[in-house]
Design a protein around this motif. Structure first.
Motif, PDB file in Angstrom:
ATOM      1  N   LEU A  70      -3.907   1.492  -6.083  1.00 43.95           N
ATOM      2  CA  LEU A  70      -4.552   1.979  -7.296  1.00 43.95           C
ATOM      3  C   LEU A  70      -3.555   2.050  -8.448  1.00 43.95           C
ATOM      4  N   PHE A  71      -2.340   2.517  -8.140  1.00 48.35           N
ATOM      5  CA  PHE A  71      -1.295   2.679  -9.144  1.00 48.35           C
ATOM      6  C   PHE A  71      -0.265   1.561  -9.020  1.00 48.35           C
ATOM      7  N   THR A  72       0.352   1.209 -10.142  1.00 52.51           N
ATOM      8  CA  THR A  72       1.423   0.213 -10.121  1.00 52.51           C
ATOM      9  C   THR A  72       2.664   0.813  -9.457  1.00 52.51           C
ATOM     10  N   VAL A  73       3.602  -0.032  -9.095  1.00 50.50           N
ATOM     11  CA  VAL A  73       4.858   0.463  -8.508  1.00 50.50           C
ATOM     12  C   VAL A  73       5.540   1.422  -9.480  1.00 50.50           C
ATOM     13  N   ALA A 125       5.848  -2.239  -2.831  1.00 51.73           N
ATOM     14  CA  ALA A 125       4.897  -2.896  -3.733  1.00 51.73           C
ATOM     15  C   ALA A 125       3.576  -3.097  -2.996  1.00 51.73           C
ATOM     16  N   ASN A 126       3.626  -3.646  -1.813  1.00 52.68           N
ATOM     17  CA  ASN A 126       2.514  -3.792  -0.882  1.00 52.68           C
ATOM     18  C   ASN A 126       1.179  -4.204  -1.512  1.00 52.68           C
ATOM     19  N   PRO A 127       1.113  -5.391  -2.117  1.00 50.53           N
ATOM     20  CA  PRO A 127      -0.140  -5.825  -2.743  1.00 50.53           C
ATOM     21  C   PRO A 127      -1.282  -6.007  -1.740  1.00 50.53           C
ATOM     22  N   THR A 162       3.773   3.434   0.670  1.00 47.49           N
ATOM     23  CA  THR A 162       3.093   2.980  -0.542  1.00 47.49           C
ATOM     24  C   THR A 162       2.994   4.129  -1.539  1.00 47.49           C
ATOM     25  N   PHE A 163       2.803   5.352  -1.051  1.00 45.46           N
ATOM     26  CA  PHE A 163       2.731   6.554  -1.889  1.00 45.46           C
ATOM     27  C   PHE A 163       1.731   6.353  -3.029  1.00 45.46           C
ATOM     28  N   ASP A 164       0.526   5.961  -2.663  1.00 46.76           N
ATOM     29  CA  ASP A 164      -0.515   5.599  -3.644  1.00 46.76           C
ATOM     30  C   ASP A 164      -1.732   6.490  -3.480  1.00 46.76           C
ATOM     31  N   PRO A 165      -1.665   7.738  -3.927  1.00 45.88           N
ATOM     32  CA  PRO A 165      -0.583   8.460  -4.599  1.00 45.88           C
ATOM     33  C   PRO A 165       0.239   9.278  -3.590  1.00 45.88           C
TER      34      PRO A 165
END
Length: 163
Positions: A44-47, A37-39, A9-12
């Protein structure tokens, strides 16, 4: 040419992620950082924001492509003509979940192998979820993420708090 997919996901993106990317590049000719994308995880951040972050942080690493995907990882791996999924293991607690994913992916496509890398010792406890939680409560996460990501994270949280 060896090609590996590093999904997440790298979010972030954290310094632990970056450490694995740089170290995996010593093994593989090309690394595709696959941003899920993993909704379900309510990112927190968009793709697109996550893709831009990873591109910024990895701009000096050659042989890296950053792409978003939605759907089954194993389908994305096939579309990219890759043979390897690269995953990070921080602790024993990660192993069971990652082992299940690797087994399922092998069942879906036995031609794809999963390779596990461990981060450097100073990143073993770092996760994007932990970074977001610390940042959400006003803690300093500058030692866990690239300075540009830190600023984006602070801005995003401030924006959310203002709404």
């Amino acid at each position: 040419m060896s090609k590996a997919i590093y999904p997440g996901t790298f979010d972030p993106i954290t310094n632990g992620h970056t450490d694995l990317i740089v170290r995996a590049k010593r093994i593989f000719d090309e690394i595709i950082v696959a941003i899920a994308a993993n909704p379900i995880k309510n990112p927190l951040f968009t793709v697109d924001e996550r893709i831009a972050m990873v591109n910024q942080v990895c701009e000096e690493v050659s042989g890296i492509k950053v792409m978003g995907f939605d759907g089954l990882l194993i389908d994305f791996v096939k579309e990219q003509n890759a043979q390897v999924v690269m995953r990070g293991l921080r602790a024993v607690s990660d192993f069971e979940f990652e082992f299940q994913l690797a087994s399922a992916n092998r069942r879906l496509n036995p031609d794809v192998e999963t390779v596990f890398l461990t981060p450097s010792e100073n990143h073993t406890f770092t996760s994007a979820s932990l970074v977001k939680e610390i940042a959400h409560f006003g803690g300093d996460v500058s030692s866990f993420v690239d300075p540009r990501v830190n600023q984006l994270l602070v801005n995003k949280i401030n924006q959310q708090n203002a709404n």
